[in-house]
Design a protein around this motif. Structure first.
Motif, PDB file in Angstrom:
ATOM      1  N   SER A 159      27.789 -21.294  16.126  1.00 40.86           N
ATOM      2  CA  SER A 159      28.706 -20.246  15.686  1.00 40.86           C
ATOM      3  C   SER A 159      29.938 -20.795  14.973  1.00 40.86           C
ATOM      4  O   SER A 159      30.537 -20.109  14.145  1.00 40.86           O
ATOM      5  CB  SER A 159      29.140 -19.391  16.884  1.00 40.86           C
ATOM      6  OG  SER A 159      29.768 -20.192  17.876  1.00 40.86           O
ATOM      7  N   ASN A 160      30.334 -22.029  15.283  1.00 40.11           N
ATOM      8  CA  ASN A 160      31.508 -22.617  14.639  1.00 40.11           C
ATOM      9  C   ASN A 160      31.138 -23.568  13.503  1.00 40.11           C
ATOM     10  O   ASN A 160      32.000 -24.228  12.942  1.00 40.11           O
ATOM     11  CB  ASN A 160      32.354 -23.355  15.688  1.00 40.11           C
ATOM     12  CG  ASN A 160      32.916 -22.397  16.725  1.00 40.11           C
ATOM     13  OD1 ASN A 160      33.438 -21.342  16.380  1.00 40.11           O
ATOM     14  ND2 ASN A 160      32.789 -22.768  17.990  1.00 40.11           N
TER      15      ASN A 160
ATOM     16  N   VAL B 282      20.624 -11.725  21.134  1.00 44.38           N
ATOM     17  CA  VAL B 282      20.676 -12.452  19.868  1.00 44.38           C
ATOM     18  C   VAL B 282      21.858 -13.413  19.836  1.00 44.38           C
ATOM     19  O   VAL B 282      22.988 -13.045  20.184  1.00 44.38           O
ATOM     20  CB  VAL B 282      20.797 -11.479  18.667  1.00 44.38           C
ATOM     21  CG1 VAL B 282      20.815 -12.240  17.354  1.00 44.38           C
ATOM     22  CG2 VAL B 282      19.671 -10.460  18.669  1.00 44.38           C
ATOM     23  N   TRP B 283      21.559 -14.646  19.391  1.00 42.45           N
ATOM     24  CA  TRP B 283      22.611 -15.593  19.033  1.00 42.45           C
ATOM     25  C   TRP B 283      22.297 -16.061  17.609  1.00 42.45           C
ATOM     26  O   TRP B 283      21.398 -16.845  17.387  1.00 42.45           O
ATOM     27  CB  TRP B 283      22.631 -16.787  19.989  1.00 42.45           C
ATOM     28  CG  TRP B 283      23.897 -17.595  19.858  1.00 42.45           C
ATOM     29  CD1 TRP B 283      24.203 -18.471  18.865  1.00 42.45           C
ATOM     30  CD2 TRP B 283      25.026 -17.572  20.733  1.00 42.45           C
ATOM     31  NE1 TRP B 283      25.439 -19.005  19.053  1.00 42.45           N
ATOM     32  CE2 TRP B 283      25.980 -18.473  20.197  1.00 42.45           C
ATOM     33  CE3 TRP B 283      25.326 -16.881  21.903  1.00 42.45           C
ATOM     34  CZ2 TRP B 283      27.208 -18.700  20.812  1.00 42.45           C
ATOM     35  CZ3 TRP B 283      26.558 -17.112  22.510  1.00 42.45           C
ATOM     36  CH2 TRP B 283      27.482 -18.009  21.967  1.00 42.45           C
ATOM     37  N   GLY B 284      23.019 -15.500  16.646  1.00 35.39           N
ATOM     38  CA  GLY B 284      22.765 -15.842  15.252  1.00 35.39           C
ATOM     39  C   GLY B 284      22.767 -14.610  14.377  1.00 35.39           C
ATOM     40  O   GLY B 284      23.214 -13.525  14.780  1.00 35.39           O
ATOM     41  N   ASN B 285      22.258 -14.761  13.164  1.00 33.10           N
ATOM     42  CA  ASN B 285      22.258 -13.653  12.202  1.00 33.10           C
ATOM     43  C   ASN B 285      21.166 -12.646  12.528  1.00 33.10           C
ATOM     44  O   ASN B 285      20.008 -13.020  12.702  1.00 33.10           O
ATOM     45  CB  ASN B 285      22.014 -14.173  10.781  1.00 33.10           C
ATOM     46  CG  ASN B 285      23.210 -14.918  10.219  1.00 33.10           C
ATOM     47  OD1 ASN B 285      24.350 -14.537  10.465  1.00 33.10           O
ATOM     48  ND2 ASN B 285      22.966 -15.990   9.487  1.00 33.10           N
TER      49      ASN B 285
ATOM     50  N   GLY C  18      24.833 -12.302   7.017  1.00 32.85           N
ATOM     51  CA  GLY C  18      26.269 -12.150   7.173  1.00 32.85           C
ATOM     52  C   GLY C  18      26.708 -11.512   8.473  1.00 32.85           C
ATOM     53  O   GLY C  18      27.905 -11.477   8.774  1.00 32.85           O
ATOM     54  N   GLN C  19      25.773 -10.993   9.268  1.00 33.25           N
ATOM     55  CA  GLN C  19      26.132 -10.389  10.559  1.00 33.25           C
ATOM     56  C   GLN C  19      25.700 -11.338  11.671  1.00 33.25           C
ATOM     57  O   GLN C  19      24.557 -11.300  12.125  1.00 33.25           O
ATOM     58  CB  GLN C  19      25.479  -9.017  10.737  1.00 33.25           C
ATOM     59  CG  GLN C  19      25.915  -8.319  12.017  1.00 33.25           C
ATOM     60  CD  GLN C  19      25.301  -6.938  12.186  1.00 33.25           C
ATOM     61  OE1 GLN C  19      24.723  -6.400  11.252  1.00 33.25           O
ATOM     62  NE2 GLN C  19      25.443  -6.366  13.372  1.00 33.25           N
ATOM     63  N   TYR C  20      26.627 -12.176  12.086  1.00 35.33           N
ATOM     64  CA  TYR C  20      26.340 -13.226  13.065  1.00 35.33           C
ATOM     65  C   TYR C  20      26.777 -12.733  14.446  1.00 35.33           C
ATOM     66  O   TYR C  20      27.916 -12.308  14.650  1.00 35.33           O
ATOM     67  CB  TYR C  20      27.085 -14.494  12.689  1.00 35.33           C
ATOM     68  CG  TYR C  20      26.647 -15.721  13.465  1.00 35.33           C
ATOM     69  CD1 TYR C  20      25.711 -16.597  12.933  1.00 35.33           C
ATOM     70  CD2 TYR C  20      27.170 -16.001  14.721  1.00 35.33           C
ATOM     71  CE1 TYR C  20      25.296 -17.726  13.628  1.00 35.33           C
ATOM     72  CE2 TYR C  20      26.767 -17.123  15.421  1.00 35.33           C
ATOM     73  CZ  TYR C  20      25.833 -17.985  14.883  1.00 35.33           C
ATOM     74  OH  TYR C  20      25.431 -19.102  15.580  1.00 35.33           O
ATOM     75  N   GLU C  21      25.853 -12.770  15.393  1.00 32.14           N
ATOM     76  CA  GLU C  21      26.126 -12.307  16.755  1.00 32.14           C
ATOM     77  C   GLU C  21      26.147 -13.494  17.705  1.00 32.14           C
ATOM     78  O   GLU C  21      25.357 -14.439  17.575  1.00 32.14           O
ATOM     79  CB  GLU C  21      25.044 -11.320  17.209  1.00 32.14           C
ATOM     80  CG  GLU C  21      24.882 -10.093  16.310  1.00 32.14           C
ATOM     81  CD  GLU C  21      26.054  -9.138  16.392  1.00 32.14           C
ATOM     82  OE1 GLU C  21      26.847  -9.234  17.363  1.00 32.14           O
ATOM     83  OE2 GLU C  21      26.193  -8.282  15.497  1.00 32.14           O
TER      84      GLU C  21
END
Length: 348
Positions: A27-28, A70-73, A77-80
């Motif tokens: 995520s970073n 969900v971890w990711g897109n 552009g919509q990253y969770e």
């Protein structure tokens, strides 16, 4: 590490396990932020955490059931970062609460005399030589085999058809190493009146059609060719099915497209109209299907090729469609088009 890309854990059960997934938290990170994870319909029976990052931080704690996490897109552009969702799963697509799947049949239960070699039927010569029009004999053989519960076996060859090859309900077809059905001739050249090269059932037909290890192709530039059209549906999921089957336009030895499509003016090589059409009356299970308009030649020909196939996979079905491990690429208007479709499962 950060090399995963993405992973989907679908319709699974974790029994007596430790951590189910240990993953890099991207995520970073910059760029594409790889190591993306989606879990849907997981049953879990221990007190151990389900998802933990590479530093040991718990990202999804223990729970008996995960609907969707969900971890990711989830869209570009919509990253969770560990978001929980409820996913709608139409009952028509499910079996025992999981997405329906069906293994490719082996036909081991059939006697040898129930398997018909299409090149060896008295009175119906079939050449598979890449030049003879085999469509009349093949249509007669397929109709008889479907009516009599026979398996149609296609030894390796290139079977030219200058009119539509009609595969009726009741058909079971197995190819040897991707035997090729290849369309040819004026029937398939009018883009304003496209015609199917291979047709699975007529609109409204109900019954069984099984196809495995076949390849469907265009032997020349055919702007009006719908290479495969599926009209039939079954009474049960998976009655109409294809496994390990391809559609190719260009790129291979048996087609003149590999030699005749090197012009940057793409109107000079409108190779086919549509690769695969799942019509409104159809219901099909398709596993490991590749629709490929060639971007290079596999078997000789020029060093490059420029082909404009109009369309890839068109889904207009509503009764239940399963696309399990399919690919469609290098088509001009679309690779996948879900038009007024319902009840579709599509997964990698």
């Amino acid at each position: 590490s950060n090399g995963l890309g993405s992973m989907v854990l679908l319709d699974s059960k974790s029994t007596n396990s430790g951590t189910v997934v240990k993953f890099h938290d991207s995520s970073n990170d910059g760029g594409n932020r790889n190591s993306q994870l989606l879990i849907q319909n997981l049953v879990h029976d221990t007190t151990n955490a389900i998802a933990v990052d590479s530093n040991g931080n718990v990202k999804l704690a223990t729970t008996g059931h995960v609907d969707t996490w969900v971890w990711g897109n989830i869209t570009p552009g919509q990253y969770e970062t560990g978001t929980t969702f409820t996913t709608s799963r139409p009952n028509v697509l499910l079996s025992d609460g999981k997405y329906f799947m069906r293994s490719q049949p082996t036909y081991a239960e059939y006697a040898a005399d129930q398997v018909v070699n299409v090149k060896a039927v008295d009175g119906y010569p079939v050449k598979g030589d890449g030049s003879t029009d085999d469509v009349a004999s093949l249509n007669a053989i397929l109709a008889a085999n479907a009516a009599n519960c026979k398996i149609s076996y296609f030894p390796y060859g290139v079977y030219i058809v200058r009119d539509t090859l009609k595969i009726p309900v009741g058909s079971r077809i197995a190819g040897e190493a991707w035997a090729v059905i290849s369309g040819a001739g004026d029937t398939f050249k009018d883009a304003s009146n496209p015609k199917p090269v291979v047709q699975l059932g007529q609109p409204g037909d109900t019954g069984v059609i099984e196809i495995q290890d076949m390849r469907f192709s265009a032997s020349e530039i055919l702007p009006g060719a719908i290479i495969v059209e599926v009209n039939a549906a079954g009474t049960s999921p998976g009655d109409v099915a294809m496994w390990n089957t391809l559609v190719t336009v260009g790129g291979t030895f048996e087609t003149s497209i590999k030699d005749n499509c090197a012009n940057q003016d793409t109107s000079q090589c409108m190779g086919a109209f549509l690769m695969l059409h799942l019509t409104a009356t159809s219901s099909a299970y398709i596993e490991n299907f590749w629709g490929w308009t060639a971007d290079h030649n596999l078997d000789g020909g020029t060093g490059y090729t420029v082909i404009s196939t109009g369309r890839g996979i068109l889904v207009e079905a509503t009764k239940g469609t399963w696309l399990t491990g399919t690919g469609s690429e290098h088509n001009w208007l679309y690779n996948y088009n879900f038009h007024s479709a319902q009840n579709v499962y599509a997964g990698m």
